[in-house]
Enzyme design. Structure first.
Site: not given
Ligand code: UD1
Length: 417
Positions: A22-23, A121, A161, A116, A327, A305, A397, A92, A163-164
């Site tokens: 999915k991701n 997030r 930081k 959420c 995370i 996850d 989902r 998201r 961020s995926v």
């Molecule tokens: C993706 C995955 C999710 C997984 C997460 C962490 C998808 C669709 N979702 O979510 O399943 O749990 O990676 O492996 O691939 N953050 C900020 N500002 C930002 C972006 C992120 O502060 O602009 C913070 C988030 O709140 C969190 C951390 O960074 O604490 C990591 O989030 P991120 O890696 O961005 O997660 P997602 O991409 O939303």
């Protein structure tokens, strides 16, 4: 509303084939917006989040042809640059259309995904990084209004930081930016590697410089391609944990064990016997489960996850264990429900202490988010008697055919009204 009925205690035995990730599928689908040539995708999982992304792309004007196994996307018609709240709110990953829309059309209006259950997030890292590529943005009434009147221009960006999503959005956007972009402190989840492989096949010029640094040179020609999405490592990890929990004996097929070696090592330390083969994993759960402390962190660390799922297994360990959630600040929604089933878990900030030797009791339960839902199924499988899990739309989902897959390996599980 549909519920799941689970009768425990189960001892899972047989084989489970892992679905597409999915991701990985979500950013790849968003990235199809870069091209106006035909793109054929295989191995997309049949789950709600993918349906939502397809609906979002259709709302933008993509022509999408779905037959049984292949999804063909064609963006050769007029594409709109407006992603509405009702589509982005439930998922998201909707924010991932921002990068490609800006790269291709120089403007976009995309709803903020909002908070959420698992934490606030925000998307500040996405937006700040895009502004370094020349994007100007304002946030008005829950929407990001962004434009890049002169087009995107390559830059050096160091993510504050890991961020995926921000790494994905920026990689996709940089593919059509003028000149060279260097992104540092990138997330390196296997899904990001899959996105990069997809983009390279599409004709993008991308290379990894070091472990967390990537160079992208903008191109202006993309090709018609076919791409097969990678398997879902979180789904695989979930079924491995299910086997370890139920003293089961499972063959997990269609996944390269290398991409989940952290998870496999933890399960081995807890006592499971695991044999890794080229594209499959054999697991035999042990009667005695050893306690271990787990900390979630970006890949190659233990995935957030799978935190809820491993917590269920730790409840059965011989001693107390601890989990540190690094995370998401609020990802312990499953704890209250697990405690209702007899678990003894207490939370202090981002740390959970989990008493071992728990005998789960069947109960009526409420799912709160995607991974929490599956942790309740696991606990129900380990309990004696009938459990009911409500609000399973969260589960739909992200897990393809979960009842069917579990039923095939001996679980008594069904969907009821
Ligand atoms: C993706 C995955 C999710 C997984 C997460 C962490 C998808 C669709 N979702 O979510 O399943 O749990 O990676 O492996 O691939 N953050 C900020 N500002 C930002 C972006 C992120 O502060 O602009 C913070 C988030 O709140 C969190 C951390 O960074 O604490 C990591 O989030 P991120 O890696 O961005 O997660 P997602 O991409 O939303």
């Amino acid at each position: 509303m549909k519920k799941l009925e689970v009768f425990g205690a189960a001892k899972l035995k047989g084989q489970i084939r892992i679905s597409g990730s999915k991701n990985a599928s979500l950013p790849i689908l968003a990235a199809t917006l870069l091209s106006n040539k035909k793109i054929s995708l295989t191995n997309l999982p049949k789950v709600k989040d993918i349906e939502t992304m397809i609906t979002l792309l259709k709302s933008l004007g993509s022509s999408i042809d779905e037959n049984k196994k292949i999804l063909t996307v064609n963006n050769n018609k007029q594409i709109k640059t407006f992603a509405a709240y009702n589509l982005v709110k439930t998922m998201r990953a909707g924010i991932l259309v921002l990068g490609p829309l800006l790269a291709k059309f120089g403007k976009a209006k995309v709803s903020l995904p909002g908070g959420c259950a698992i934490g606030t997030r925000p998307v500040d890292i996405h937006l700040q990084a895009l502004s370094k590529l020349g994007v100007k943005y304002k946030i008005i009434q829950g929407y990001v209004y962004a434009d890049a009147p002169k087009g995107l221009v390559g830059a050096s960006i160091n993510f504050p930081k890991i961020s995926v999503g921000a790494t994905e959005n920026l990689i996709i956007a940089s593919c059509l930016a003028k000149g060279k972009t260097i992104l540092s402190n990138c997330a390196i989840e296997p899904e990001i590697k899959d996105l990069v492989n997809f983009l390279i096949k599409l004709g993008c010029d991308i290379k990894w410089l070091t472990k967390r640094r990537i160079e992208i040179n903008g191109v202006n020609y993309l090709s018609e391609i076919k791409y097969h999405v990678m398997p879902d490592r979180i789904e695989a990890g979930t079924y491995l944990i299910a086997a370890a929990l139920t003293e089961g004996n499972l063959k997990i097929i269609g996944i390269d064990p290398k991409i989940i070696s952290t998870e496999i090592n933890i399960l081995k330390k807890m006592g499971a016997k695991i044999v890794k083969k080229k594209n499959e994993i054999l697991i035999q759960g042990s009667k005695k489960i050893k306690s271990i402390n787990v900390k979630t962190s970006p890949y190659p660390g233990f995935p957030t996850d799978l935190q809820a799922q491993i917590m269920v297994l730790l409840c059965k360990a011989n001693k107390k264990s601890y989990i540190r959630e690094e995370i998401f600040e609020n990802r312990f929604m499953h704890v209250a429900e697990l405690n209702r089933m007899g678990a003894k878990i207490s939370i202090n900030g981002n740390k959970a202490s989990i008493n071992g030797n728990i005998k789960f009791e069947a109960a009526e339960l409420m799912a709160t988010d995607l991974r929490a839902s599956v942790s309740l199924i696991l606990a129900a499988l380990a309990s004696n008697g009938r459990s009911i899990i409500n609000r399973i739309y969260h589960l739909d989902r992200g897990y393809e055919n979960i009842e069917k897959k579990l039923k095939k390996v001996g679980a008594k599980i069904r969907r009821v009204n």
